[in-house]
Write an enzyme that holds these catalytic residues in place. Structure first.
Site, PDB file in Angstrom:
ATOM      1  N   GLY A  67      39.032  27.394  30.324  1.00  0.00           N
ATOM      2  CA  GLY A  67      39.650  27.238  29.087  1.00  0.00           C
ATOM      3  C   GLY A  67      40.541  28.240  28.832  1.00  0.00           C
ATOM      4  O   GLY A  67      40.935  28.743  27.727  1.00  0.00           O
ATOM      5  N   THR A  68      41.737  28.133  29.919  1.00  0.00           N
ATOM      6  CA  THR A  68      42.970  28.795  29.508  1.00  0.00           C
ATOM      7  C   THR A  68      44.268  27.905  29.823  1.00  0.00           C
ATOM      8  O   THR A  68      43.991  27.447  30.866  1.00  0.00           O
ATOM      9  CB  THR A  68      43.085  30.202  30.081  1.00  0.00           C
ATOM     10  OG1 THR A  68      44.367  30.824  30.017  1.00  0.00           O
ATOM     11  CG2 THR A  68      42.753  30.040  31.680  1.00  0.00           C
ATOM     12  N   GLN A 121      40.645  36.777  28.601  1.00  0.00           N
ATOM     13  CA  GLN A 121      41.675  36.958  27.523  1.00  0.00           C
ATOM     14  C   GLN A 121      41.420  36.965  26.092  1.00  0.00           C
ATOM     15  O   GLN A 121      41.946  37.165  25.219  1.00  0.00           O
ATOM     16  CB  GLN A 121      42.737  35.897  27.821  1.00  0.00           C
ATOM     17  CG  GLN A 121      43.295  35.763  29.112  1.00  0.00           C
ATOM     18  CD  GLN A 121      44.051  34.462  29.175  1.00  0.00           C
ATOM     19  OE1 GLN A 121      45.322  34.402  28.853  1.00  0.00           O
ATOM     20  NE2 GLN A 121      43.532  33.396  29.768  1.00  0.00           N
ATOM     21  N   ASN A 122      40.005  36.705  25.763  1.00  0.00           N
ATOM     22  CA  ASN A 122      39.476  36.529  24.685  1.00  0.00           C
ATOM     23  C   ASN A 122      39.041  37.865  23.964  1.00  0.00           C
ATOM     24  O   ASN A 122      38.744  38.847  24.615  1.00  0.00           O
ATOM     25  CB  ASN A 122      38.082  35.705  24.430  1.00  0.00           C
ATOM     26  CG  ASN A 122      38.390  34.161  25.069  1.00  0.00           C
ATOM     27  OD1 ASN A 122      39.616  33.842  25.055  1.00  0.00           O
ATOM     28  ND2 ASN A 122      37.359  33.626  25.641  1.00  0.00           N
ATOM     29  N   HIS A 143      43.128  41.319  26.533  1.00  0.00           N
ATOM     30  CA  HIS A 143      43.870  41.282  25.231  1.00  0.00           C
ATOM     31  C   HIS A 143      43.020  42.458  24.018  1.00  0.00           C
ATOM     32  O   HIS A 143      43.556  42.145  22.972  1.00  0.00           O
ATOM     33  CB  HIS A 143      44.124  39.880  24.861  1.00  0.00           C
ATOM     34  CG  HIS A 143      45.071  39.404  25.881  1.00  0.00           C
ATOM     35  ND1 HIS A 143      45.132  37.940  25.862  1.00  0.00           N
ATOM     36  CD2 HIS A 143      46.177  39.712  26.574  1.00  0.00           C
ATOM     37  CE1 HIS A 143      46.183  37.799  27.088  1.00  0.00           C
ATOM     38  NE2 HIS A 143      46.583  38.719  27.423  1.00  0.00           N
TER      39      HIS A 143
HETATM   40  N1  APR Z   1      36.120  23.778  26.783  1.00  0.00           N
HETATM   41  C1  APR Z   1      37.008  24.199  27.605  1.00  0.00           C
HETATM   42  N2  APR Z   1      38.392  24.471  27.473  1.00  0.00           N
HETATM   43  C2  APR Z   1      39.032  23.964  26.429  1.00  0.00           C
HETATM   44  C3  APR Z   1      38.184  23.619  25.189  1.00  0.00           C
HETATM   45  C4  APR Z   1      36.774  23.374  25.472  1.00  0.00           C
HETATM   46  N3  APR Z   1      36.020  22.863  24.506  1.00  0.00           N
HETATM   47  N4  APR Z   1      38.712  23.555  24.310  1.00  0.00           N
HETATM   48  C5  APR Z   1      40.260  23.426  24.690  1.00  0.00           C
HETATM   49  N5  APR Z   1      40.233  23.932  25.861  1.00  0.00           N
HETATM   50  C6  APR Z   1      41.264  24.494  26.704  1.00  0.00           C
HETATM   51  C7  APR Z   1      42.624  23.965  26.440  1.00  0.00           C
HETATM   52  O1  APR Z   1      42.716  22.819  27.369  1.00  0.00           O
HETATM   53  C8  APR Z   1      43.547  25.030  26.994  1.00  0.00           C
HETATM   54  O2  APR Z   1      43.650  24.861  28.542  1.00  0.00           O
HETATM   55  O3  APR Z   1      41.550  25.924  26.554  1.00  0.00           O
HETATM   56  C9  APR Z   1      42.734  26.185  26.453  1.00  0.00           C
HETATM   57  C10 APR Z   1      43.258  26.891  25.185  1.00  0.00           C
HETATM   58  O4  APR Z   1      44.404  27.302  25.551  1.00  0.00           O
HETATM   59  P1  APR Z   1      45.143  28.629  24.503  1.00  0.00           P
HETATM   60  O5  APR Z   1      44.629  27.943  23.012  1.00  0.00           O
HETATM   61  O6  APR Z   1      46.623  28.883  25.118  1.00  0.00           O
HETATM   62  O7  APR Z   1      44.499  29.733  24.859  1.00  0.00           O
HETATM   63  P2  APR Z   1      44.514  30.945  25.791  1.00  0.00           P
HETATM   64  O8  APR Z   1      45.004  30.418  27.226  1.00  0.00           O
HETATM   65  O9  APR Z   1      43.078  31.612  25.887  1.00  0.00           O
HETATM   66  O10 APR Z   1      45.693  31.612  25.290  1.00  0.00           O
HETATM   67  C11 APR Z   1      45.907  33.122  25.863  1.00  0.00           C
HETATM   68  O11 APR Z   1      47.535  33.752  24.167  1.00  0.00           O
HETATM   69  O12 APR Z   1      47.787  33.785  21.816  1.00  0.00           O
HETATM   70  C12 APR Z   1      47.384  34.372  23.077  1.00  0.00           C
HETATM   71  O13 APR Z   1      46.397  36.400  23.223  1.00  0.00           O
HETATM   72  C13 APR Z   1      46.199  35.030  23.029  1.00  0.00           C
HETATM   73  O14 APR Z   1      44.413  35.522  24.790  1.00  0.00           O
HETATM   74  C14 APR Z   1      45.289  34.401  24.088  1.00  0.00           C
HETATM   75  C15 APR Z   1      46.497  33.997  25.017  1.00  0.00           C
END
Ligand code: APR
Length: 233
Positions: free
Chosen positions: A171-172, A87-88, A105
């Site tokens: 990490g999502t 998603q990154n 994305h």
């Molecule tokens: N290592 C692993 N996981 C981690 C760490 C770390 N150091 N720090 C935080 N996390 C986890 C959090 O616990 C959470 O589950 O990473 C996740 C971050 O969640 P979001 O910030 O919601 O990111 P993401 O899930 O990638 O967002 C999805 O939302 O804003 C849109 O398009 C954007 O691609 C993104 C999508």
């Protein structure tokens, strides 16, 4: 016959490289409103503000490096068939050496004309500003899927996952669909491995093995278990 792993990553895999996540404390959406920087309406309303938001994130790519999680994921390719579905929009999986990556994305390092989403150009080193036009005369915009826009790579991603022996989710927060739906598309025989310091999603907790660590620690641990044969698919 090599076993197959799908690695599905979100912002958490890049957090240990210094790139902010979105929804954790101090996350990007604490400082910016999605409606003001990450929607087609925002771009129509205030293109400079939106372009500057992505220019800054593009600029940051020069200051960060892949972390141990990206490298461990790339390492898997020596022993497994691997597809990375991310998603990154950063380029850290590429820079760590992963060779099959699907960006759901979009990508900060690419741009496109507002007239034609299918033709991609490298992002100019100085970023984009209003008046920067593609050869077809359309304003150039980041190659990013904004909220409310279609996710063209979803079918390719769902197809790529088929037949996976393992699904590693790193990490999502699984908050954003349709991307998050991939976590629920794994075949029943597919072993789900989760790397995330937060609690596992309650509706998946019973069918996954959770490495409750930061990615830079948890992914190498998980990869070692896979390579040592401790996780039979
Ligand atoms: N290592 C692993 N996981 C981690 C760490 C770390 N150091 N720090 C935080 N996390 C986890 C959090 O616990 C959470 O589950 O990473 C996740 C971050 O969640 P979001 O910030 O919601 O990111 P993401 O899930 O990638 O967002 C999805 O939302 O804003 C849109 O398009 C954007 O691609 C993104 C999508």
């Amino acid at each position: 016959m090599r076993r197959k792993i799908t690695v599905f990553t979100g912002a958490g895999v890049s957090a240990d490289s210094g790139i902010q996540t979105f929804r954790d404390a101090g996350g990007l959406w604490e400082n910016f409103r999605i409606e003001e920087v990450a929607t087609p309406e925002a771009f129509a309303e205030n293109p400079k503000k939106v372009l500057d938001f992505y220019n800054r994130r593009f600029e940051q790519l020069k200051e960060v490096e892949p972390n141990a999680a990206h490298h461990a994921i790339a390492e898997l390719e020596k022993h497994f068939e691997v597809v990375v579905i991310t998603q990154n929009v950063d380029n850290l999986h590429e820079r760590a050496g992963s060779s099959r990556i699907i960006h759901l994305h979009g990508e900060l390092s690419k741009c496109r004309s507002t007239y034609n989403p299918g033709k991609l150009y490298p992002m100019p080193p100085q970023g984009l500003k209003p008046g920067d036009l593609a050869p077809d005369g359309g304003q150039l915009r980041p190659h990013i899927v904004w909220f409310g826009e279609l996710v063209p790579a979803m079918d390719e991603a769902a197809e790529a996952m088929l037949g996976s022996d393992y699904l590693m989710i790193v990490g999502t927060s699984l908050q954003v669909y349709p991307a998050a739906g991939l976590a629920y598309m794994a075949d029943p025989s597919c072993r789900i491995l989760l790397v995330d310091p937060a609690e596992a999603p309650s509706d998946l907790i019973n069918r996954l093995k959770h490495y409750q660590y930061k990615a830079a620690i948890g992914v190498p641990k998980c990869v070692e278990d896979l390579l040592e044969g401790r996780l039979h698919g």
